[in-house]
Write a protein that holds these residues in place. Structure first.
Motif, PDB file in Angstrom:
ATOM      1  N   MET A 146      12.859  23.073  11.176  1.00 41.84           N
ATOM      2  CA  MET A 146      14.043  23.070  10.317  1.00 41.84           C
ATOM      3  C   MET A 146      14.003  21.887   9.352  1.00 41.84           C
ATOM      4  O   MET A 146      14.309  22.023   8.170  1.00 41.84           O
ATOM      5  CB  MET A 146      15.321  23.039  11.168  1.00 41.84           C
ATOM      6  N   LEU A 147      13.608  20.721   9.866  1.00 40.58           N
ATOM      7  CA  LEU A 147      13.536  19.539   9.005  1.00 40.58           C
ATOM      8  C   LEU A 147      12.540  19.731   7.869  1.00 40.58           C
ATOM      9  O   LEU A 147      12.798  19.355   6.730  1.00 40.58           O
ATOM     10  CB  LEU A 147      13.137  18.312   9.839  1.00 40.58           C
ATOM     11  N   ILE A 148      11.395  20.354   8.191  1.00 38.97           N
ATOM     12  CA  ILE A 148      10.379  20.530   7.147  1.00 38.97           C
ATOM     13  C   ILE A 148      10.838  21.519   6.094  1.00 38.97           C
ATOM     14  O   ILE A 148      10.652  21.300   4.895  1.00 38.97           O
ATOM     15  CB  ILE A 148       9.050  20.972   7.778  1.00 38.97           C
ATOM     16  N   LEU A 149      11.499  22.595   6.539  1.00 35.32           N
ATOM     17  CA  LEU A 149      11.988  23.565   5.561  1.00 35.32           C
ATOM     18  C   LEU A 149      13.035  22.909   4.659  1.00 35.32           C
ATOM     19  O   LEU A 149      13.047  23.126   3.450  1.00 35.32           O
ATOM     20  CB  LEU A 149      12.555  24.796   6.277  1.00 35.32           C
ATOM     21  N   LEU A 150      13.863  22.074   5.259  1.00 33.80           N
ATOM     22  CA  LEU A 150      14.874  21.353   4.477  1.00 33.80           C
ATOM     23  C   LEU A 150      14.190  20.442   3.450  1.00 33.80           C
ATOM     24  O   LEU A 150      14.551  20.406   2.272  1.00 33.80           O
ATOM     25  CB  LEU A 150      15.743  20.511   5.417  1.00 33.80           C
ATOM     26  N   PHE A 151      13.164  19.752   3.916  1.00 33.99           N
ATOM     27  CA  PHE A 151      12.405  18.841   3.057  1.00 33.99           C
ATOM     28  C   PHE A 151      11.775  19.598   1.879  1.00 33.99           C
ATOM     29  O   PHE A 151      11.878  19.184   0.721  1.00 33.99           O
ATOM     30  CB  PHE A 151      11.335  18.178   3.923  1.00 33.99           C
ATOM     31  N   MET A 152      11.169  20.754   2.185  1.00 38.24           N
ATOM     32  CA  MET A 152      10.538  21.549   1.126  1.00 38.24           C
ATOM     33  C   MET A 152      11.575  22.011   0.110  1.00 38.24           C
ATOM     34  O   MET A 152      11.326  22.045  -1.086  1.00 38.24           O
ATOM     35  CB  MET A 152       9.876  22.793   1.735  1.00 38.24           C
ATOM     36  N   LYS A 153      12.741  22.380   0.621  1.00 40.06           N
ATOM     37  CA  LYS A 153      13.800  22.871  -0.262  1.00 40.06           C
ATOM     38  C   LYS A 153      14.280  21.746  -1.180  1.00 40.06           C
ATOM     39  O   LYS A 153      14.437  21.936  -2.388  1.00 40.06           O
ATOM     40  CB  LYS A 153      14.959  23.393   0.597  1.00 40.06           C
ATOM     41  N   LEU A 154      14.450  20.559  -0.599  1.00 39.74           N
ATOM     42  CA  LEU A 154      14.882  19.415  -1.410  1.00 39.74           C
ATOM     43  C   LEU A 154      13.854  19.111  -2.490  1.00 39.74           C
ATOM     44  O   LEU A 154      14.189  18.807  -3.623  1.00 39.74           O
ATOM     45  CB  LEU A 154      15.070  18.187  -0.521  1.00 39.74           C
ATOM     46  N   ARG A 155      12.587  19.225  -2.131  1.00 43.24           N
ATOM     47  CA  ARG A 155      11.523  18.949  -3.099  1.00 43.24           C
ATOM     48  C   ARG A 155      11.561  19.941  -4.243  1.00 43.24           C
ATOM     49  O   ARG A 155      11.344  19.608  -5.385  1.00 43.24           O
ATOM     50  CB  ARG A 155      10.159  19.068  -2.407  1.00 43.24           C
ATOM     51  N   LYS A 156      11.815  21.197  -3.883  1.00 41.25           N
ATOM     52  CA  LYS A 156      11.853  22.244  -4.899  1.00 41.25           C
ATOM     53  C   LYS A 156      13.010  21.992  -5.852  1.00 41.25           C
ATOM     54  O   LYS A 156      12.891  22.146  -7.061  1.00 41.25           O
ATOM     55  CB  LYS A 156      12.019  23.593  -4.215  1.00 41.25           C
ATOM     56  N   ASN A 157      14.147  21.583  -5.295  1.00 43.15           N
ATOM     57  CA  ASN A 157      15.328  21.355  -6.116  1.00 43.15           C
ATOM     58  C   ASN A 157      15.116  20.251  -7.132  1.00 43.15           C
ATOM     59  O   ASN A 157      15.812  20.199  -8.145  1.00 43.15           O
ATOM     60  CB  ASN A 157      16.527  20.993  -5.231  1.00 43.15           C
ATOM     61  N   GLU A 158      14.163  19.349  -6.837  1.00 45.14           N
ATOM     62  CA  GLU A 158      13.936  18.250  -7.774  1.00 45.14           C
ATOM     63  C   GLU A 158      13.363  18.734  -9.094  1.00 45.14           C
ATOM     64  O   GLU A 158      13.576  18.126 -10.126  1.00 45.14           O
ATOM     65  CB  GLU A 158      12.953  17.247  -7.163  1.00 45.14           C
ATOM     66  N   ASP A 159      12.600  19.810  -9.029  1.00 48.27           N
ATOM     67  CA  ASP A 159      11.955  20.275 -10.277  1.00 48.27           C
ATOM     68  C   ASP A 159      12.980  20.886 -11.241  1.00 48.27           C
ATOM     69  O   ASP A 159      13.868  21.573 -10.828  1.00 48.27           O
ATOM     70  CB  ASP A 159      10.891  21.332  -9.946  1.00 48.27           C
TER      71      ASP A 159
END
Lengths: 271, 282
Positions: free
Chosen positions: A258-271
């Motif tokens: 769950m933490l990694i999926l959250l992390f990936m999502k946050l990264r995507k939102n940065e773009d």
């Protein structure tokens, strides 16, 4: 595909397949035969040691990561435009990475022991001795250890982030008459957002490694304020407590996914 | 301005004291004779009453602790050797396995790549304790527990070097690869002739990061070598010396530190590149 094959085969054999077995066992009795449903999970979640260890680990992570981020960011900001002795300073801050855990432990004992050097200093100044190892102060020692060991790693990451900010942004802001604080607040901080996310994740990964110091200083059963998930897993493992350790491992993996999926999502939102 | 800069340098230098004071203590302690060590740190080792004390320099610096450790302690040699056996094959194995895997991730598009990549990140992030039982189950089935291989094989397939190398390989210019392709080179040839040389700093950085990691192995020997103390590496053995022979404890700590420090000083540039790569965006 041949390039990836050896690595993937190794991971399948040594991690994925055995972990399937762990998932299966987490629903079975101690012998790993009879299906018992969620019973093991209930057992773990109601276990006092599990609650203590989970609480301590969470508390440790929540306190130490922000502190480490701030301390290392502060040092990096000082280092960024430093000209004299910059290389020496970087070497110094990174140096604890090269000091083996076992050597650190010898030093820590010398410093933090009941009859150690810090208490010696306290006694001389007329303050009462502090039991750093066998009281809740052990938690503070653990945080200091983590900061000491990981500050250098994070400083390098922050510096990379800081150097990646285009100088033109600062020049434009200066032309608009922005002060030092405004530049920091409106350029440096927002530009550092991606770095911050990466550093948080890496600090999180490294936070589990303080177990080494904790273990070598205090053994299997340290003071309860620093009884971490790692101690718990270790002790359950040594007593071959399959009914507890397998569901606990599954729960941890779910949390990490769950933490990694959250992390990936946050990264995507940065773009 | 000049004064301010000078003050800042002083402040930064002061901040390095928490690093250098302990290092100096280890080094100076290693040149103290047994009597002096006991006098200074006896109280900490439960060998004497009172409080521990420390001098900046040893009163009578001697090499005796090193001589005693290197000539009269066969155990120390054995554990040092155990550490070497458990570290170097891992590093070699990681280079052979992780570097091509990273190349595949950086260079090719294939079905399921994203899922696999997330899997590798997950494996990288997981603490050892979470996968401890599963590793044990498979090592037990292969009859590898209580052997050196129990520590070597699982570590070879670590995901962390793949993650770092992938960042380095992504910097390889596509034009170079295209040019090699036009020359009619096969994929494997491109990997060896273009990828590996350009990724060389990355390979050095994974070796250095790997060494610093496995030289400190504690969790794995503790779980997979429960009954074979004679196979234990240095990190687990050192605390035992401290308890038994305090006189050589500092010398042992310094000897253990030496390879790590030399590698660190020699490879700091690559270490920094590796750390920086670990923070790059996927």
């Amino acid at each position: 595909m041949l390039f990836l094959f050896p690595s993937l085969a190794g991971i399948t054999v040594f991690v994925l397949l055995p972990f399937m077995d762990v998932i299966r066992r987490s629903f079975c009795d101690a012998m790993g035969r009879k299906f018992v449903g969620m019973a093991n999970y209930k057992l773990v979640l109601n276990n006092k040691a599990f609650q203590l260890a989970a609480g301590n680990t969470a508390k440790f992570i929540i306190i130490c990561i922000p502190v480490l981020l701030l301390v290392s960011l502060g040092i990096s900001l000082l280092l960024k435009n430093q000209r004299s002795r910059k290389e020496f300073l970087k070497t110094s801050f990174l140096f604890p990475m090269a000091i083996p855990v076992a050597s650190v432990v010898l030093l820590w004992r010398l410093l933090f022991h009941w009859n150690g050097l810090i208490n010696g200093l306290l006694v001389r100044t007329g303050i009462e001795k502090i039991d750093f190892i066998n009281s809740n102060k052990a938690f503070i020692v653990l945080i200091i250890t983590y900061l000491w060991k990981n500050a250098g790693y994070n400083i390098i990451l922050w510096l990379t982030g800081l150097n990646g900010i285009p100088a033109s942004l600062y020049e434009a802001a200066a032309a608009d008459g922005a002060g030092k604080w405004a530049k920091f607040r409106y350029i440096t901080l927002p530009q550092l957002a991606p770095t911050t996310l990466a550093i948080t994740i890496l600090s999180f990964v490294n936070s589990f490694k303080v177990f080494r110091e904790a273990y070598l200083i205090s053994g299997d059963y340290p003071h309860e304020s620093i009884y971490m998930m790692q101690h718990l897993f270790n002790n359950w493992f040594l007593s071959l407590d399959m009914q507890k350790i397998t569901p606990a491992a599954v729960l941890c993996i779910i949390l990490f996914i769950m933490l990694i999926l959250l992390f990936m999502k946050l990264r995507k939102n940065e773009d | 301005m000049k004064i301010r800069r000078g003050l800042k340098t002083c402040l930064l230098l002061l901040m390095t004291l928490p690093v250098w004071v302990p290092v100096w203590m280890l080094v100076s302690g290693s040149f103290m004779g047994t009597a002096e060590v006991y006098k200074n740190v006896g109280p900490v080792l439960d060998k004497a009453s009172g409080m521990a004390v420390w001098q900046v320099f040893p009163e009578f610096p001697i090499l005796r602790p090193f001589v005693e450790l290197l000539l009269d302690s066969p155990d120390f040699f054995k554990m040092f050797w155990n550490s070497c056996i458990q570290v170097f094959p891992v590093l070699l194995g990681q280079v052979c396995i992780a570097v091509p895997a990273a190349w595949a991730f950086a260079r090719f598009r294939f079905k399921g790549k994203k899922v696999l990549y997330v899997l590798y990140i997950l494996l990288m992030v997981l603490p050892f304790q979470v996968t401890m039982v599963s590793s044990y189950l498979v090592l037990d089935r292969l009859n590898l527990t209580e052997t050196h291989l129990a520590l070597i094989i699982p570590n070879i397939f670590s995901a962390f070097p793949v993650f770092i190398m992938e960042k380095f390989f992504r910097a390889v210019p596509v034009s170079l690869i295209e040019a090699a392709k036009l020359d009619g080179s096969g994929e494997f040839y491109i990997f060896i002739k273009v990828g590996v040389p350009i990724g060389a700093p990355g390979i050095l950085s994974i070796v250095i990061l790997g060494f610093l990691e496995y030289w400190n192995a504690i969790e794995q020997p503790l779980t997979f070598l429960v009954r074979r103390k004679d196979l234990w590496p240095l990190p687990l053995y050192l605390p035992e010396i401290t308890a038994g022979k305090a006189g050589v404890a500092f010398a042992a700590a310094v000897i253990m530190m030496t390879p790590a420090v030399l590698l660190f000083l020699y490879g700091q540039k690559y270490l920094e590149q590796g750390i920086a790569a670990s923070g790059l965006k996927e």
